[in-house]
Design an enzyme around this catalytic site. Structure first.
Site, PDB file in Angstrom:
ATOM      1  N   CYS A 408       0.819  -1.214   0.000  1.00 50.00           N
ATOM      2  CA  CYS A 408       0.000   0.000   0.000  1.00 50.00           C
ATOM      3  C   CYS A 408       0.851   1.261   0.000  1.00 50.00           C
ATOM      4  O   CYS A 408       0.497   2.258  -0.652  1.00 50.00           O
ATOM      5  CB  CYS A 408      -0.960  -0.007   1.180  1.00 50.00           C
ATOM      6  N   HIS A 452      -2.128   0.798   7.116  1.00 51.79           N
ATOM      7  CA  HIS A 452      -2.487   1.092   5.728  1.00 51.79           C
ATOM      8  C   HIS A 452      -2.118   2.531   5.400  1.00 51.79           C
ATOM      9  O   HIS A 452      -1.977   3.380   6.288  1.00 51.79           O
ATOM     10  CB  HIS A 452      -3.990   0.870   5.530  1.00 51.79           C
ATOM     11  N   ASP A 468      -7.968   5.379  -2.773  1.00 52.62           N
ATOM     12  CA  ASP A 468      -7.191   4.241  -2.286  1.00 52.62           C
ATOM     13  C   ASP A 468      -6.823   3.333  -3.454  1.00 52.62           C
ATOM     14  O   ASP A 468      -7.651   2.532  -3.915  1.00 52.62           O
ATOM     15  CB  ASP A 468      -7.985   3.457  -1.240  1.00 52.62           C
TER      16      ASP A 468
END
Length: 680
Positions: A408, A452, A468
């Site tokens: 991520c 994250h 995202d």
């Protein structure tokens, strides 16, 4: 070696070992080894295999160990290092334990060590371990006082159990009603050890390392239903400045105001839009919150942009409360300084990404450009992995056009770079995404592997919008969690062989892990976290509208009544026993029996001498009186005390027999008269 009983020293040593267990993860190896060696040295000296060192060798050993300690702390004198020095002092004290006085000094020092342990571990299992250590210390004191008493160990445990049962109601009452007032000041519990958790910088690969940890980050209890998994974005930090390949936060205050983190930042019943967070220690000032949250407790404050901070770094577990509100107000535009801040990029690097951004921005609106980028991530062969390759200097170019494998942090960094290159203000948000329900579904557990990173882009008329890229590349990550997202790769918690989370597919392991976590959660909320606000909330539910003043009066009354009751009971026992123990009470009863028969006890008279006088006056009790006197002599003056309980029962039986004999009339003498006790 010394006059200390071996059994007492053994129990004291075992208690020391148990109390060291909560410290094993923070003390250096050399200090733990020194504790074992010094305590073992004292035990070998007790067994006659080694001699205790004299004064000068002890001073030399102390100087060496203190030198090692100074080299270890390197001038970082905090509560943590002070606790380590205290452990070192306790270890050195073993070599000075020669007499009963030294034993008691070490006993009280070890009791204080049990209290120090709670600075670092407050879970219920560690509390029980501390309690077990204290019990061993108390048993050692009983062994010191009665080293040769047969069955003394079993009777000692029974005595301790009885004392605990009698004092437990008092402890509970004091815990519940004694006023909980915050200290005027506190010293930060700063540790030199690194904690698992977020930092204020992000370099590609950082969060993938964090995702290999199953440690708890925080737990959350909601006033209503939990939000769906895809909506569980827990904001913590905003990183808006790119320095090479590292993202940092700008404008964060480095100076820390003196103060303390209030642990009890939530009181009263949760309302439908409220939620309580119990945060694990981070040694950082940031708190984690969902979007559109406002502070509902006074131990956190909003800094804007949906972020929350504590007064000082959270060096212990912190409970705080937030409330979600719908933000329907006008969205203020970005200032010119903010435009520069959120468009900042290095002067060079990643030319292919810059070219792609320039080409897209010349032909698309901001919204269309973002959709095109997400479509590229979703349709082209990009992979989400916990085993990302090392990136070259132009890492964004390598990720977008060559490697196409990352975590991520890689994709968030590349997205923010490309948006800024296209003239769209962007920033990276670091926090957690997800969380699994605890036992019974009563609360949410967020772990480190839920860490994250995502992007927020500024769109005119809409403000900051969450983007995202991970949701486009690996939808399972934001819909069900990291475990499902990397299931095919087999990399989930691959470095944690003994983590219960790794074996959650085993029903028994998963059930036991969740039950233990629920037990710890309730312990932390209602026992460790029972502070001022929690206490006043409880008192407000009682009749009488209790406030702090009334609570103080009630506590004083409870303590006064308890002391009065204890004094009355003690006075009654003293009067009953004549201020002496059970054996002395029986001897006193024998003396009174003799006085009633005209045989007052003479000053300095021995028990056998008194028995002989009583036997001459009343021959019927002569044998019982002599046996009574011999048992008394053996108990008080013999080398071996024998079984005290057996002796007590024998004396009581003999005393009763003598009383029965002396109540009977004396035998008649010739001439029709009765004999009278002679005056002696």
């Amino acid at each position: 070696m010394s006059g200390l009983p071996s059994r007492a020293l053994l129990w004291l040593t075992l208690g020391f070992g148990v109390l060291l267990l909560p410290q094993w993860d923070r003390l250096p190896v050399w200090l733990l080894a020194a504790c074992g060696v010094l305590a073992g040295w004292r035990w070998l000296a007790q067994a006659g295999r080694l001699a205790l060192p004299g004064r000068w060798p002890r001073l030399g050993l102390m100087a060496v160990l203190i030198g090692l300690y100074i080299a270890q702390v390197r001038g970082q004198f905090t509560v943590d290092t002070a606790a380590s020095f205290f452990v070192l002092a306790v270890a050195l004290k073993w070599l000075e334990t020669r007499t009963g006085r030294d034993f008691y000094v070490l006993f009280f020092i070890l009791c204080y060590l049990a209290a120090v342990n709670f600075l670092f571990h407050q879970e219920i299992l560690w509390a029980l371990l501390n309690f077990a250590g204290l019990l061993l210390l108390l048993v050692s004191v009983q062994s010191l006082q009665a080293p040769d008493l047969p069955k003394g160990f079993g009777s000692g445990w029974r005595r301790l159990g009885g004392l605990m049962i009698r004092t437990l109601p008092v402890v509970v009452l004091l815990f519940v009603f004694f006023p909980r007032m915050a200290p005027l000041w506190s010293v930060p519990l700063v540790s030199g050890q690194a904690r698992t958790g977020m930092t204020d910088t992000m370099t590609p690969g950082d969060i993938s390392n964090l995702a290999q940890s199953s440690e708890r980050a925080f737990r959350v209890t909601f006033g209503a239903d939990m939000p769906p998994y895809p909506e569980r974005y827990w904001r913590g930090l905003i990183l808006d400045r790119l320095d090479g390949d590292t993202w940092r936060q700008s404008g964060e205050r480095s100076w820390q105001a003196p103060g303390r983190v209030a642990m009890d930042g939530g009181a009263g019943e949760l309302k439908p839009r409220e939620y309580d967070v119990l945060l694990e220690p981070t040694d950082q000032r940031w708190a984690f919150a969902l979007d559109d949250s406002v502070a509902a407790s006074d131990n956190v404050r909003s800094t804007g942009d949906g972020l929350f901070r504590f007064q000082r770094p959270a060096d212990s577990q912190v409970r705080y409360r937030l409330r979600r509100e719908t933000n329907a107000g006008d969205i203020p535009p970005l200032s010119r300084a903010e435009w520069r801040q959120y468009l900042q990029l290095p002067g060079s690097g990643n030319p292919r990404a810059r070219a792609l951004a320039s080409r897209w921005s010349s032909s698309m609106s901001d919204e269309a450009l973002i959709l095109a980028l997400m479509r590229r991530f979703r349709t082209e062969p990009y992979y989400y992995t916990l085993r990302p390759p090392a990136m070259p200097d132009d890492g964004v170019d390598a990720l977008l056009f060559d490697v196409r494998r990352g975590f991520c942090a890689h994709y968030a960094g590349a997205t923010a770079f490309l948006l800024r290159a296209a003239g769209i203000p962007a920033r990276i948000v670091v926090g957690y995404q997800g969380g699994e329900p605890g036992a019974g579904g009563d609360y949410l557990i967020v772990r480190q592997y839920d860490a994250h990173a995502w992007v927020e882009a500024w769109l005119n008329g809409r403000g900051w919008v969450r983007i995202d890229p991970t949701a486009a590349i690996a939808p399972a990550r934001v819909e069900s969690g990291l475990r499902d997202a990397v299931a095919d790769e087999g990399s989930f918690l691959e470095d944690e062989t003994f983590s219960a989370e790794k074996y959650r597919n085993l029903p028994l392991v998963n059930w036991a892990s969740l039950q233990l976590d629920r037990l710890n959660y309730q312990w932390q909320r209602w026992v460790v976290g029972y502070q001022g606000q929690s206490q006043m909330d409880l008192m407000s539910r009682l009749p009488g509208n209790f406030g702090l003043r009334e609570l103080g009066y009630l506590s004083a009354g409870v303590i006064g009544a308890g002391l009065l009751l204890a004094g009355v009971v003690s006075a009654w026992r003293m009067r009953r026993n004549g201020g002496r123990g059970e054996m002395a009470r029986l001897v006193g009863g024998w003396h009174r029996l003799c006085e009633q028969r005209g045989l007052p006890v003479r000053h300095g008279e021995t028990p056998l001498a008194l028995a002989e006088r009583l036997g001459r006056a009343r021959p019927a009790v002569a044998d019982d009186a002599r046996r009574f006197a011999r048992i008394v002599n053996n108990h008080y003056y013999g080398r071996s005390t024998g079984d005290a309980r057996l002796q007590y029962r024998q004396l009581r039986r003999l005393l009763r027999a003598m009383r029965r004999q002396l109540r009977q009339p004396v035998n008649p003498v010739p001439g029709g008269s009765t004999s009278t006790p002679p005056t002696i």
